[in-house]
Motif scaffolding. Structure first.
Motif, PDB file in Angstrom:
ATOM      1  N   ALA B 121      26.143  42.452  48.840  1.00  0.00           N
ATOM      2  CA  ALA B 121      24.721  42.234  49.111  1.00  0.00           C
ATOM      3  C   ALA B 121      24.123  41.267  48.088  1.00  0.00           C
ATOM      4  N   TRP B 122      24.501  41.485  46.818  1.00  0.00           N
ATOM      5  CA  TRP B 122      24.004  40.585  45.772  1.00  0.00           C
ATOM      6  C   TRP B 122      24.450  39.155  46.027  1.00  0.00           C
ATOM      7  N   ASN B 123      25.706  39.034  46.467  1.00  0.00           N
ATOM      8  CA  ASN B 123      26.238  37.707  46.775  1.00  0.00           C
ATOM      9  C   ASN B 123      25.455  37.055  47.905  1.00  0.00           C
ATOM     10  N   ASP B 124      25.128  37.861  48.925  1.00  0.00           N
ATOM     11  CA  ASP B 124      24.355  37.306  50.039  1.00  0.00           C
ATOM     12  C   ASP B 124      22.984  36.841  49.567  1.00  0.00           C
ATOM     13  N   GLU B 125      22.387  37.642  48.689  1.00  0.00           N
ATOM     14  CA  GLU B 125      21.084  37.228  48.157  1.00  0.00           C
ATOM     15  C   GLU B 125      21.191  35.916  47.414  1.00  0.00           C
ATOM     16  N   GLU B 126      22.244  35.835  46.614  1.00  0.00           N
ATOM     17  CA  GLU B 126      22.436  34.604  45.841  1.00  0.00           C
ATOM     18  C   GLU B 126      22.586  33.415  46.763  1.00  0.00           C
ATOM     19  N   ASN B 127      23.351  33.616  47.849  1.00  0.00           N
ATOM     20  CA  ASN B 127      23.518  32.538  48.828  1.00  0.00           C
ATOM     21  C   ASN B 127      22.192  32.157  49.449  1.00  0.00           C
ATOM     22  N   ALA B 128      21.377  33.180  49.746  1.00  0.00           N
ATOM     23  CA  ALA B 128      20.069  32.896  50.353  1.00  0.00           C
ATOM     24  C   ALA B 128      19.207  32.084  49.401  1.00  0.00           C
ATOM     25  N   ARG B 129      19.254  32.463  48.127  1.00  0.00           N
ATOM     26  CA  ARG B 129      18.471  31.710  47.146  1.00  0.00           C
ATOM     27  C   ARG B 129      18.941  30.270  47.086  1.00  0.00           C
ATOM     28  N   GLN B 130      20.253  30.135  47.099  1.00  0.00           N
ATOM     29  CA  GLN B 130      20.814  28.787  47.037  1.00  0.00           C
ATOM     30  C   GLN B 130      20.388  27.972  48.244  1.00  0.00           C
ATOM     31  N   ARG B 131      20.375  28.668  49.402  1.00  0.00           N
ATOM     32  CA  ARG B 131      19.973  27.969  50.631  1.00  0.00           C
ATOM     33  C   ARG B 131      18.534  27.511  50.509  1.00  0.00           C
ATOM     34  N   ALA B 132      17.679  28.411  49.971  1.00  0.00           N
ATOM     35  CA  ALA B 132      16.261  28.050  49.808  1.00  0.00           C
ATOM     36  C   ALA B 132      16.143  26.822  48.917  1.00  0.00           C
ATOM     37  N   ARG B 133      16.888  26.860  47.793  1.00  0.00           N
ATOM     38  CA  ARG B 133      16.821  25.723  46.885  1.00  0.00           C
ATOM     39  C   ARG B 133      17.268  24.446  47.579  1.00  0.00           C
ATOM     40  N   ARG B 134      18.334  24.589  48.373  1.00  0.00           N
ATOM     41  CA  ARG B 134      18.855  23.402  49.038  1.00  0.00           C
ATOM     42  C   ARG B 134      17.846  22.855  50.026  1.00  0.00           C
ATOM     43  N   GLU B 135      17.222  23.754  50.781  1.00  0.00           N
ATOM     44  CA  GLU B 135      16.242  23.283  51.764  1.00  0.00           C
ATOM     45  C   GLU B 135      15.086  22.588  51.071  1.00  0.00           C
ATOM     46  N   GLU B 136      14.653  23.191  49.952  1.00  0.00           N
ATOM     47  CA  GLU B 136      13.587  22.572  49.173  1.00  0.00           C
ATOM     48  C   GLU B 136      13.965  21.153  48.782  1.00  0.00           C
ATOM     49  N   ARG B 137      15.182  21.063  48.259  1.00  0.00           N
ATOM     50  CA  ARG B 137      15.642  19.756  47.796  1.00  0.00           C
ATOM     51  C   ARG B 137      15.686  18.760  48.945  1.00  0.00           C
ATOM     52  N   LEU B 138      16.208  19.197  50.100  1.00  0.00           N
ATOM     53  CA  LEU B 138      16.309  18.285  51.243  1.00  0.00           C
ATOM     54  C   LEU B 138      14.928  17.840  51.691  1.00  0.00           C
ATOM     55  N   ARG B 139      14.011  18.825  51.715  1.00  0.00           N
ATOM     56  CA  ARG B 139      12.648  18.475  52.147  1.00  0.00           C
ATOM     57  C   ARG B 139      12.052  17.421  51.228  1.00  0.00           C
ATOM     58  N   LYS B 140      12.231  17.644  49.917  1.00  0.00           N
ATOM     59  CA  LYS B 140      11.688  16.675  48.957  1.00  0.00           C
ATOM     60  C   LYS B 140      12.307  15.306  49.183  1.00  0.00           C
ATOM     61  N   GLN B 141      13.597  15.328  49.403  1.00  0.00           N
ATOM     62  CA  GLN B 141      14.273  14.051  49.626  1.00  0.00           C
ATOM     63  C   GLN B 141      13.710  13.330  50.843  1.00  0.00           C
ATOM     64  N   GLU B 142      13.480  14.096  51.900  1.00  0.00           N
ATOM     65  CA  GLU B 142      12.953  13.467  53.117  1.00  0.00           C
ATOM     66  C   GLU B 142      11.583  12.875  52.869  1.00  0.00           C
ATOM     67  N   GLU B 143      10.762  13.664  52.166  1.00  0.00           N
ATOM     68  CA  GLU B 143       9.411  13.150  51.870  1.00  0.00           C
ATOM     69  C   GLU B 143       9.493  11.867  51.066  1.00  0.00           C
ATOM     70  N   GLU B 144      10.360  11.916  50.077  1.00  0.00           N
ATOM     71  CA  GLU B 144      10.530  10.745  49.217  1.00  0.00           C
ATOM     72  C   GLU B 144      10.898   9.517  50.055  1.00  0.00           C
ATOM     73  N   GLU B 145      11.826   9.748  50.957  1.00  0.00           N
ATOM     74  CA  GLU B 145      12.294   8.627  51.783  1.00  0.00           C
ATOM     75  C   GLU B 145      11.170   8.084  52.652  1.00  0.00           C
ATOM     76  N   LYS B 146      10.422   8.998  53.247  1.00  0.00           N
ATOM     77  CA  LYS B 146       9.322   8.552  54.114  1.00  0.00           C
ATOM     78  C   LYS B 146       8.326   7.713  53.330  1.00  0.00           C
ATOM     79  N   ARG B 147       8.020   8.233  52.130  1.00  0.00           N
ATOM     80  CA  ARG B 147       7.034   7.522  51.308  1.00  0.00           C
ATOM     81  C   ARG B 147       7.532   6.116  50.993  1.00  0.00           C
ATOM     82  N   LYS B 148       8.795   6.060  50.646  1.00  0.00           N
ATOM     83  CA  LYS B 148       9.368   4.749  50.306  1.00  0.00           C
ATOM     84  C   LYS B 148       9.266   3.808  51.502  1.00  0.00           C
ATOM     85  N   LYS B 149       9.594   4.368  52.676  1.00  0.00           N
ATOM     86  CA  LYS B 149       9.561   3.510  53.868  1.00  0.00           C
ATOM     87  C   LYS B 149       8.167   2.958  54.102  1.00  0.00           C
TER      88      LYS B 149
END
Lengths: 171, 218
Positions: B121-149
């Motif tokens: 269960a702890w491992n699953d939580e850790e994975n979920a946290r990691q997923r959240a972080r990854r999504e955050e990062r991807l979202r930021k990246q997308e925003e960054e790209e749009k702004r640049k464009k």
């Protein structure tokens, strides 16, 4: 003996025995998917390069497989003997964090390791001597407090057979 | 010794019936007798070498056997073996039992399973946290790209505008200058004009560009 590879210290016994991840007996296969390029896979790459030799040394019966550049993000997958699969996401983690993580979820705890060590110690008695394979010392002359080996220190003549025979012949 | 003794037991004789003719030895009534065809043990000679002349007529007899002693000995051995085999089976079963118990204890104890589930269960939580972080990062990246464009598009637009302006200015300038162009119609008039107004280029300038002196047009 020439040093081979980029970090030959990885091949030394001292380095290998410093690995502290001992898997539970239910873990059979460990699979690592990682990428050879990219900032996010850096931790996974370091893990594969530095820590996997230590893990394999401590777990010789666990099969470890590495897959490169097959998925966009790196992860570890463990296959247990009851069919369960454990997925560990290692994107954006350092190799130290990865080892801590897997030690926590699938490693034997320190108490368990100590208990096993004690069990193993119970099987053999350290005071006996015999074949090097089974005992610590081979001959009684190696034990401290006993008569030293006559090959290095000659016995006093009262203990030698030729003296005793000579005395008996005289008498 | 004992399997050999079995031949001497009272009972039907399996060997060829040469017993009476040979006169076997101490117990003529009971022992069936030893066949002289029994080959001596090998030594220096191979199986194809004939026996020595001194051994012609030699009849080897088995050691004498006392039947009562034999019976007693057999009975004792039977009991001994019975007891030993029973003990062995007992110990084997005990060891197997212990091993099975140990295996069960190691693999299936409740608290270990609980622990395992908790860790998963702890491992699953850790994975979920990691997923959240990854999504955050991807979202930021997308925003960054749009702004640049957007930025790039704006820059392009501005460049285009500037270019267009430049061109317009040039066109206007050209139009202005076109008024002073010499065409075929005013060619004569312009020539007359030039000849009437001579211009004097004989002047010197200093380093600042001001006219210093003028010489008279000759």
């Amino acid at each position: 003996m020439p040093m081979k590879g980029r970090f030959p210290v990885r091949r030394t016994l001292q380095y290998l025995s410093q690995g502290d991840v001992v898997f539970k007996s239910s873990v059979k296969v460990m699979t690592v998917n990682y990428n050879t390029a990219g900032e996010l896979s850096e931790g996974a790459r370091k893990f594969v390069f530095f820590n996997i030799p230590q893990i394999q040394y401590k777990n010789p019966w666990v099969q470890i497989m590495l897959f490169r550049n097959m998925t966009p993000s790196p992860f570890l997958r463990f296959y247990l003997d009851n069919g369960e699969q454990v997925l560990v996401d290692v994107e954006d983690k350092t190799n130290r964090e990865i080892t801590e993580h897997i030690k926590k979820i699938l490693g034997k705890s320190k108490e368990m390791l100590e208990k096993e060590e004690r069990e193993r110690k119970k099987l053999s008695h350290p005071a006996t001597f015999g074949l090097k394979k089974y005992h610590l010392r081979e001959c009684m002359c190696e034990i401290e407090g006993q008569v030293p080996c006559p090959a290095f220190v000659p016995l006093p003549k009262e203990m030698r057979g030729k003296y005793k025979a000579a005395v008996k012949n005289e008498a | 010794m004992l399997p050999a003794l079995r031949r001497c037991r009272p009972g039907p004789v399996p060997l060829p019936a040469l017993a009476a003719a040979l006169g076997p030895g101490p117990f003529p009534a009971l022992c069936p007798g030893w066949s002289p065809r029994a080959v001596p043990a090998r030594g220096r000679k191979s199986r194809h070498d004939p026996p020595a002349k001194s051994k012609v007529g030699r009849v080897k007899l088995p050691p004498p056997v006392d039947p009562e002693e034999l019976l007693v000995v057999l009975e004792r051995y039977r009991q001994h073996r019975l007891v030993l085999n029973a003990l062995r089976a007992e110990f084997r079963a005990e060891v197997l039992q212990k091993k099975r118990e140990e295996r069960l204890a190691a693999a299936g104890s409740l608290e270990e399973q609980e622990e395992h589930r908790r860790l998963m269960a702890w491992n699953d939580e850790e994975n979920a946290r990691q997923r959240a972080r990854r999504e955050e990062r991807l979202r930021k990246q997308e925003e960054e790209e749009k702004r640049k464009k957007l930025e790039i598009a704006e820059k392009q637009a501005r460049k285009m505008e500037a270019f267009v302006e430049e061109k317009e200015k040039e066109v206007l300038q050209l139009q202005e200058e076109a008024k002073n162009f010499i065409t075929l119609e005013n060619l004569e008039a312009r020539i007359e004009e030039c000849l009437d107004n001579p211009r004097n280029y004989n002047f010197a300038i200093d380093k600042d560009g001001r006219i210093v002196k003028r010489t008279v047009l000759s």
